[in-house]
Write an enzyme that holds these catalytic residues in place. Structure first.
Site, short mmCIF file in Angstrom:
data_model
loop_
_atom_site.label_atom_id
_atom_site.label_comp_id
_atom_site.label_asym_id
_atom_site.label_seq_id
_atom_site.Cartn_x
_atom_site.Cartn_y
_atom_site.Cartn_z
N ASP A 72 3.46 -3.36 -8.18
CA ASP A 72 3.51 -2.16 -7.83
C ASP A 72 3.91 -1.35 -7.44
OD1 ASP A 72 1.15 -2.59 -9.78
OD2 ASP A 72 -0.78 -3.15 -8.35
N ARG A 116 2.92 -4.99 4.33
CA ARG A 116 4.03 -4.15 4.18
C ARG A 116 4.71 -4.10 5.37
NH1 ARG A 116 -0.69 -1.31 1.73
NH2 ARG A 116 -0.81 -2.52 -0.30
N GLN A 170 -7.08 -7.05 0.07
CA GLN A 170 -8.53 -5.78 0.00
C GLN A 170 -9.34 -6.43 -1.16
OE1 GLN A 170 -5.77 -2.99 -1.47
NE2 GLN A 170 -5.68 -3.09 -3.38
N ASP A 193 -8.90 9.44 -3.68
CA ASP A 193 -9.78 8.16 -2.48
C ASP A 193 -11.05 8.21 -1.47
OD1 ASP A 193 -6.82 7.50 -2.75
OD2 ASP A 193 -6.10 8.58 -1.46
N GLU A 241 -9.40 6.08 5.69
CA GLU A 241 -10.39 6.11 3.98
C GLU A 241 -9.47 4.14 4.24
OE1 GLU A 241 -6.53 5.10 0.24
OE2 GLU A 241 -6.33 6.36 1.61
N SER A 277 -8.85 3.43 -2.37
CA SER A 277 -7.96 4.02 -3.26
C SER A 277 -8.37 3.63 -5.19
CB SER A 277 -6.54 4.13 -3.52
OG SER A 277 -5.35 4.73 -4.73
#
Length: 331
Positions: free
Chosen positions: A42, A95, A111, A233, A246, A249
């Site tokens: 992704d 990340r 997640q 979101d 947040e 998503s």
């Protein structure tokens, strides 16, 4: 501090159960990396670098996953899942391109990555909203279980608003400032239409072209207007940081026509030649809805923590740092 780690572990286990019960999901094991040339990776906003790994035994390049949106869709096809059936995997990612680390941004991403098969006729705003409501009620139940004293401050329902409607409300503010204002007001907000250009020519935030559908025009019942996007979101107000947080998503995923349209908008035509994208164009992958729910951020929200580091592996000082600090102290 050790008690806090125990709470985080119990919280993760309990929400996995709640999510499976709420959305009729089966937990599966998540991959750590995927082949670089498969198209399964992704691309998020399209600018983040993936951490690369060369597997000597296969003489093949792999990448640590960013998320599992496309991988999950392949798994649904592999297992022959039918409409209403789905999966959830506990994903870990790195990340490396975060511009800065903050109380809500870490190099490590953890997640719940979930995906569920839907009928073609269910590619609608009603399906998206119903799923968001189910997820929020599961999150709310988790919050009440682990922090019952804070339960009275939770929003009972999610407020839905499209990113273009929000832009019109606060035209002078940046997207993040708009999120602050609307979430402070309503406590739980689902912001629809992330990725497509708004009336000012800018997107609210970036999305890759090949997983969420952010371009299909949908009529919004309250206003009768047509806005683009079947994704969004989920934001909640988090008092310890005095800001919107947040948590998720998610969205209805692209079908073949939405994929071709969004690739054309982004002028990323080479994507269509990749194996995964060819499968989608050839009708070999099911229609689905899915998303990611941040484990560390959910733990922050539920346990009323002010920093994401409190929910993850403790940040230790390594010997070099200890020596450096000692030398500075002596000096």
């Amino acid at each position: 501090m050790l008690k806090q780690q125990q709470d985080v572990a119990r919280l993760k286990q309990r929400f996995t159960e709640l999510l499976c019960e709420t959305l009729q999901l089966t937990e599966v094991q998540a991959p750590l990396m995927v082949p670089k040339d498969s198209g399964v990776q992704d691309n998020l906003s399209g600018t983040e670098r993936a951490v690369a790994v060369h597997v000597k035994a296969e003489q093949r390049d792999y990448e640590i996953v960013h998320s599992l949106a496309k991988w999950k869709r392949s798994v649904l096809a592999h297992y022959g899942c039918q409409p209403g059936e789905g999966i959830v995997a506990q994903m870990k990612a790195i990340r490396a391109d975060e511009e800065r680390l903050t109380e809500r941004h870490s190099v490590l991403v953890e997640q719940w990555d979930w995906e569920r098969v839907i009928q073609p006729a269910e590619r609608s705003l009603d399906t998206l909203k119903a799923t968001v409501r189910d997820i929020y009620q599961a999150l709310r139940a988790l919050h009440v279980q682990f922090s019952p004293e804070a339960g009275n401050d939770l929003a009972s329902e999610v407020v839905f608003i499209h990113a273009e409607q929000l832009r019109r409300m606060f035209p002078q503010l940046s997207p993040k400032q708009r999120e602050y204002e609307i979430t402070k007001l309503h406590k739980a907000v689902f912001l629809i239409g992330i990725g497509g250009e708004l009336a000012d020519g800018m997107p609210h935030d970036d999305r890759a072209a090949d997983y969420d559908d952010w371009s299909t025009q949908i009529e919004h019942p309250a206003s009768g207007e047509h806005f683009a996007g079947l994704n969004g979101d989920l934001l909640v107000w988090h008092e310890p940081i005095n800001d919107a947080l947040e948590l998720s998503s998610m969205g209805i995923r692209v079908n073949s026509s939405a994929l071709e349209h969004q690739v054309a908008l982004r002028k990323s035509y080479s994507l269509l030649q990749l194996p995964w994208h060819q499968q989608l164009l050839n009708g070999e992958l099911p229609e689905c809805i899915g998303g990611g729910i941040g484990q560390s951020r959910v733990a922050m929200w539920v346990l009323q923590l002010a920093h994401i580091s409190a929910t993850q592996a403790p940040q230790l000082l390594w010997p070099q740092q200890l020596n450096h600090n000692h030398q500075r102290a002596v000096a």
